[in-house]
Design a protein around this motif. Sequence first.
Motif, PDB file in Angstrom:
ATOM      1  N   PRO A  67       0.596  -1.152   0.007  1.00  0.00           N
ATOM      2  CA  PRO A  67       0.052  -0.055   0.088  1.00  0.00           C
ATOM      3  C   PRO A  67       0.867   1.110   0.212  1.00  0.00           C
ATOM      4  CG  PRO A  67       0.182  -0.928   2.288  1.00  0.00           C
ATOM      5  CD  PRO A  67       1.305  -1.780   1.225  1.00  0.00           C
ATOM      6  N   ASN A  71       0.828   4.061   2.437  1.00  0.00           N
ATOM      7  CA  ASN A  71       1.155   4.508   3.572  1.00  0.00           C
ATOM      8  C   ASN A  71       2.625   4.283   4.043  1.00  0.00           C
ATOM      9  OD1 ASN A  71       0.892   1.955   4.418  1.00  0.00           O
ATOM     10  ND2 ASN A  71       0.006   2.303   6.379  1.00  0.00           N
ATOM     11  N   GLY A 107       1.167   0.061 -11.795  1.00  0.00           N
ATOM     12  CA  GLY A 107      -0.046   0.077 -12.345  1.00  0.00           C
ATOM     13  C   GLY A 107      -1.094   0.140 -11.462  1.00  0.00           C
ATOM     14  N   GLY A 143      -4.276  -1.306  -9.265  1.00  0.00           N
ATOM     15  CA  GLY A 143      -4.374  -2.540  -8.511  1.00  0.00           C
ATOM     16  C   GLY A 143      -5.276  -3.321  -9.296  1.00  0.00           C
ATOM     17  N   GLY A 164      -2.294  -5.255 -10.689  1.00  0.00           N
ATOM     18  CA  GLY A 164      -2.318  -6.031  -9.329  1.00  0.00           C
ATOM     19  C   GLY A 164      -3.171  -7.542  -9.492  1.00  0.00           C
ATOM     20  N   VAL A 193      -2.200 -11.478  -9.224  1.00  0.00           N
ATOM     21  CA  VAL A 193      -2.532 -12.276  -8.138  1.00  0.00           C
ATOM     22  C   VAL A 193      -3.148 -13.592  -9.164  1.00  0.00           C
ATOM     23  CG1 VAL A 193      -4.559 -12.973  -6.497  1.00  0.00           C
ATOM     24  CG2 VAL A 193      -3.331 -10.604  -6.642  1.00  0.00           C
ATOM     25  N   THR A 210      -0.314  -6.723   1.378  1.00  0.00           N
ATOM     26  CA  THR A 210      -0.767  -5.470   2.549  1.00  0.00           C
ATOM     27  C   THR A 210      -1.554  -4.591   2.011  1.00  0.00           C
ATOM     28  OG1 THR A 210       1.167  -5.975   3.760  1.00  0.00           O
ATOM     29  CG2 THR A 210       0.230  -4.011   4.397  1.00  0.00           C
ATOM     30  N   GLY A 211      -2.717  -4.301   2.665  1.00  0.00           N
ATOM     31  CA  GLY A 211      -3.622  -3.314   1.847  1.00  0.00           C
ATOM     32  C   GLY A 211      -4.910  -3.404   2.865  1.00  0.00           C
ATOM     33  N   GLY A 212      -6.127  -2.798   2.010  1.00  0.00           N
ATOM     34  CA  GLY A 212      -7.435  -2.726   2.845  1.00  0.00           C
ATOM     35  C   GLY A 212      -8.170  -4.068   2.748  1.00  0.00           C
ATOM     36  N   THR A 266      -9.932  -5.059  -0.457  1.00  0.00           N
ATOM     37  CA  THR A 266      -9.305  -5.538  -1.513  1.00  0.00           C
ATOM     38  C   THR A 266      -8.541  -6.918  -1.150  1.00  0.00           C
ATOM     39  OG1 THR A 266      -8.402  -3.205  -1.598  1.00  0.00           O
ATOM     40  CG2 THR A 266      -7.178  -4.728  -2.892  1.00  0.00           C
ATOM     41  N   ILE A 306     -10.853  -9.531  -2.263  1.00  0.00           N
ATOM     42  CA  ILE A 306     -10.781  -9.986  -3.723  1.00  0.00           C
ATOM     43  C   ILE A 306      -9.404 -10.721  -3.999  1.00  0.00           C
ATOM     44  CG2 ILE A 306     -10.381  -8.916  -6.192  1.00  0.00           C
ATOM     45  CD1 ILE A 306     -11.707  -6.257  -4.896  1.00  0.00           C
ATOM     46  N   VAL A 307      -8.387 -10.425  -3.504  1.00  0.00           N
ATOM     47  CA  VAL A 307      -7.176 -11.330  -3.544  1.00  0.00           C
ATOM     48  C   VAL A 307      -7.242 -12.564  -2.998  1.00  0.00           C
ATOM     49  CG1 VAL A 307      -4.861 -11.431  -2.555  1.00  0.00           C
ATOM     50  CG2 VAL A 307      -5.607  -8.982  -3.533  1.00  0.00           C
ATOM     51  N   GLY A 337      -6.995  -4.084   7.351  1.00  0.00           N
ATOM     52  CA  GLY A 337      -6.780  -3.104   7.934  1.00  0.00           C
ATOM     53  C   GLY A 337      -6.844  -3.215   9.304  1.00  0.00           C
ATOM     54  N   GLU A 386     -12.853   1.432   9.827  1.00  0.00           N
ATOM     55  CA  GLU A 386     -11.603   1.966   9.438  1.00  0.00           C
ATOM     56  C   GLU A 386     -11.873   3.227   8.721  1.00  0.00           C
ATOM     57  OE1 GLU A 386      -8.738   0.243   6.991  1.00  0.00           O
ATOM     58  OE2 GLU A 386      -7.106   0.460   8.273  1.00  0.00           O
ATOM     59  N   LEU A 414      -6.358  -6.236  14.765  1.00  0.00           N
ATOM     60  CA  LEU A 414      -5.054  -5.886  14.450  1.00  0.00           C
ATOM     61  C   LEU A 414      -4.307  -5.727  15.638  1.00  0.00           C
ATOM     62  CD1 LEU A 414      -3.128  -6.113  11.944  1.00  0.00           C
ATOM     63  CD2 LEU A 414      -3.393  -3.763  11.820  1.00  0.00           C
TER      64      LEU A 414
HETATM   65  P1  NDP Z   1      -5.541  -0.948  -0.963  1.00  0.00           P
HETATM   66  O1  NDP Z   1      -6.290  -2.257  -0.678  1.00  0.00           O
HETATM   67  O2  NDP Z   1      -6.414  -0.211  -1.823  1.00  0.00           O
HETATM   68  O3  NDP Z   1      -4.348  -1.305  -2.015  1.00  0.00           O
HETATM   69  C1  NDP Z   1      -3.419  -1.968  -1.466  1.00  0.00           C
HETATM   70  C2  NDP Z   1      -2.521  -2.699  -2.822  1.00  0.00           C
HETATM   71  O4  NDP Z   1      -3.415  -3.473  -3.574  1.00  0.00           O
HETATM   72  C3  NDP Z   1      -2.269  -1.461  -3.944  1.00  0.00           C
HETATM   73  O5  NDP Z   1      -0.856  -1.714  -4.313  1.00  0.00           O
HETATM   74  C4  NDP Z   1      -3.286  -1.582  -4.732  1.00  0.00           C
HETATM   75  O6  NDP Z   1      -3.037  -1.112  -5.989  1.00  0.00           O
HETATM   76  C5  NDP Z   1      -3.390  -2.904  -4.931  1.00  0.00           C
HETATM   77  N1  NDP Z   1      -4.703  -3.583  -5.329  1.00  0.00           N
HETATM   78  C6  NDP Z   1      -5.723  -2.991  -5.473  1.00  0.00           C
HETATM   79  N2  NDP Z   1      -6.854  -3.734  -5.926  1.00  0.00           N
HETATM   80  C7  NDP Z   1      -6.294  -5.018  -6.580  1.00  0.00           C
HETATM   81  C8  NDP Z   1      -6.557  -6.144  -6.741  1.00  0.00           C
HETATM   82  N3  NDP Z   1      -7.798  -6.446  -7.270  1.00  0.00           N
HETATM   83  N4  NDP Z   1      -5.623  -7.226  -6.777  1.00  0.00           N
HETATM   84  C9  NDP Z   1      -4.266  -7.163  -6.535  1.00  0.00           C
HETATM   85  N5  NDP Z   1      -3.876  -5.780  -6.026  1.00  0.00           N
HETATM   86  C10 NDP Z   1      -4.737  -4.874  -5.957  1.00  0.00           C
HETATM   87  O7  NDP Z   1      -4.975  -0.375   0.252  1.00  0.00           O
HETATM   88  P2  NDP Z   1      -4.275   1.265   0.425  1.00  0.00           P
HETATM   89  O8  NDP Z   1      -3.336   1.165  -0.805  1.00  0.00           O
HETATM   90  O9  NDP Z   1      -5.465   2.107   0.285  1.00  0.00           O
HETATM   91  O10 NDP Z   1      -3.731   0.947   1.762  1.00  0.00           O
HETATM   92  C11 NDP Z   1      -4.357   1.246   2.868  1.00  0.00           C
HETATM   93  C12 NDP Z   1      -4.884   0.017   3.471  1.00  0.00           C
HETATM   94  O11 NDP Z   1      -3.894  -0.799   3.804  1.00  0.00           O
HETATM   95  C13 NDP Z   1      -5.713   0.430   4.849  1.00  0.00           C
HETATM   96  O12 NDP Z   1      -6.669  -0.653   5.091  1.00  0.00           O
HETATM   97  C14 NDP Z   1      -4.664  -0.231   5.756  1.00  0.00           C
HETATM   98  O13 NDP Z   1      -5.299  -0.303   7.152  1.00  0.00           O
HETATM   99  C15 NDP Z   1      -3.997  -1.384   5.209  1.00  0.00           C
HETATM  100  N6  NDP Z   1      -2.562  -1.524   5.935  1.00  0.00           N
HETATM  101  C16 NDP Z   1      -2.523  -2.578   6.582  1.00  0.00           C
HETATM  102  C17 NDP Z   1      -1.269  -2.929   7.035  1.00  0.00           C
HETATM  103  C18 NDP Z   1      -1.038  -4.212   7.918  1.00  0.00           C
HETATM  104  O14 NDP Z   1      -0.070  -4.700   7.988  1.00  0.00           O
HETATM  105  N7  NDP Z   1      -2.070  -4.896   8.459  1.00  0.00           N
HETATM  106  C19 NDP Z   1      -0.197  -1.999   6.906  1.00  0.00           C
HETATM  107  C20 NDP Z   1      -0.446  -0.843   6.154  1.00  0.00           C
HETATM  108  C21 NDP Z   1      -1.572  -0.656   5.691  1.00  0.00           C
HETATM  109  P3  NDP Z   1      -3.473   0.599  -6.149  1.00  0.00           P
HETATM  110  O15 NDP Z   1      -3.079   1.355  -5.402  1.00  0.00           O
HETATM  111  O16 NDP Z   1      -3.078   0.909  -7.683  1.00  0.00           O
HETATM  112  O17 NDP Z   1      -4.960   0.427  -6.142  1.00  0.00           O
END
Ligand code: NDP
Length: 481
Positions: free
Chosen positions: A147, A149, A203, A205, A209, A213, A224-226, A229, A232-233, A249, A383, A411
């Motif tokens: 992600p 952050n 590019g 996600g 992305g 996957v 690592t991300g929301g 997402t 979906i992964v 999250g 969140e 978390l």
């Molecule tokens: P997202 O889930 O939007 O994106 C995370 C990554 O996944 C990005 O690189 C994104 O690309 C990519 N992505 C989006 N859609 C897909 C898909 N369908 N298949 C594969 N990859 C995809 O999260 P954010 O970037 O908005 O980050 C914030 C979130 O991350 C918050 O919810 C936060 O809590 C979480 N987080 C969790 C942590 C942990 O360790 N538990 C640590 C840090 C953050 P793109 O940006 O291009 O959409």
Amino acid sequence: MIHVQNYINGTFRNSINNNCINNLNPATGDLIATIPKSDLNDIDLAVNAAKKAFPLWSNLTINERANWLKKIANELEKRFDEVAKLESKDTGKPITLAKNVDATRSVSNFRFFANLIEELENPEFGMDDAMNTIIRKPAGIAGLITPWNLPLYLLSWKVAPALVMGNCVIAKPSELTPLTANLLAEVISDIGLPKGVFNIIHGYGNECGQSLVEHPDINLISFTGGTQTGKIVAKTAAPMFKKLSLELGGKNATIILEDADFISNIDKIARSAFLNQGQVCLCGSRILVHESIYTPFMENFVKHVSSMRIGDPLDENTALGSLISLEHREKVESYIELAIEEGGKILLGGKRPELGEKFSRGAFLEPTIIEGLKFNSRTSTEEIFGPVVTIHRFKQVEDAIKIANCTKYGLAASIWTKDTELGESIAKRLDTGMVWINCWLHRDLRVPFGGVKSSGVGREGGFYSLEFFTELQNICTFYDL
Ligand code: NDP
């Protein structure tokens, strides 16, 4: 203005379709870079390069691979100031944070995993007539998705263990923060890591992305991300039986018990709520305060937070920079509006600060403190991932535990008390992967990192990461012929 390219097979190149995405500095709105708008075809190229590189890389000794990690760390360290500046410009975070956390820890992640392998053991289990030897094999081609952050910090947290265990890597950073991933590719190119071992594809996600996957030749996904997402992964990867780690999250509780020394710790408690403008998955965005100290706590907390300086991310005195994008600020603001609808009272913040012409297009938002909400309201349980905290009173420890556990997330949490025994007994009853007592984000890289419930699946960190990026094989040799 930087023209970022993909890094595939040791070469920087545009996406095959030659399309680009603009990358803005969220504090100023200025265009700072373009990145490739890659798709499946670019992923295919990278997968083929990684597959070609895999036999050579996986057959190096683990010590040889650890030496490559040390070279990456040394080269990255030489570019420390550049990393910090790029990270601050790309994310809008304060430069001091970019130095102390992002730039520092990215280097230490590589060093840490390079050294940790010294402690790896290959367990053996002898039987009367046979010997079981457990060996570690790399999982294969690892897809790493990160992600915006903590861009390089989280990327290096995955790249280092993946590489040292013999995997080849294809990384997909957030399209909002590509710059330090690109710098890492430069570092890797400069030190001459064998081509194809490390690849970066930039590019969107849902396009690039998702293709990563879905790719049948990617054996493992570390994401690592929301949480949305992550779903979906998981849905894509699980039927293909890929190894999967999901760090998602959080909606973490900060529990202030009756005897807490909140006055001396007020800066730490405020930091846990607002670090990186509240855009850290571990941030304590719900503060639960014992009713007997509610008033003095709130006086101190509001006073401290109102003194946090918001402004130019590149100024060393700035405590709060901008959010990641205007769109994200709108999402955060929508929660402030929701909080008012749900009966919350805004004690501080809630508005866009006036920072002059230079930052008029920036995604700044004042640190916001809200009280009076029900503990199970949407604002208090979903969140927000921004500079917004909700405050809740409790009477009994039991109530604090109930409130802390009432979200779908699990978390982290922090507990503030002089009675550490009580703190530990509460910690054990929290449905979270991590709990800090009288501290927050006090990180030892050896410990398991990750969450439960909707905060994710699996653990990374220390041996847990090494294990994740490995397939264990047991060889049972019968010798009683
Ligand atoms: P997202 O889930 O939007 O994106 C995370 C990554 O996944 C990005 O690189 C994104 O690309 C990519 N992505 C989006 N859609 C897909 C898909 N369908 N298949 C594969 N990859 C995809 O999260 P954010 O970037 O908005 O980050 C914030 C979130 O991350 C918050 O919810 C936060 O809590 C979480 N987080 C969790 C942590 C942990 O360790 N538990 C640590 C840090 C953050 P793109 O940006 O291009 O959409």
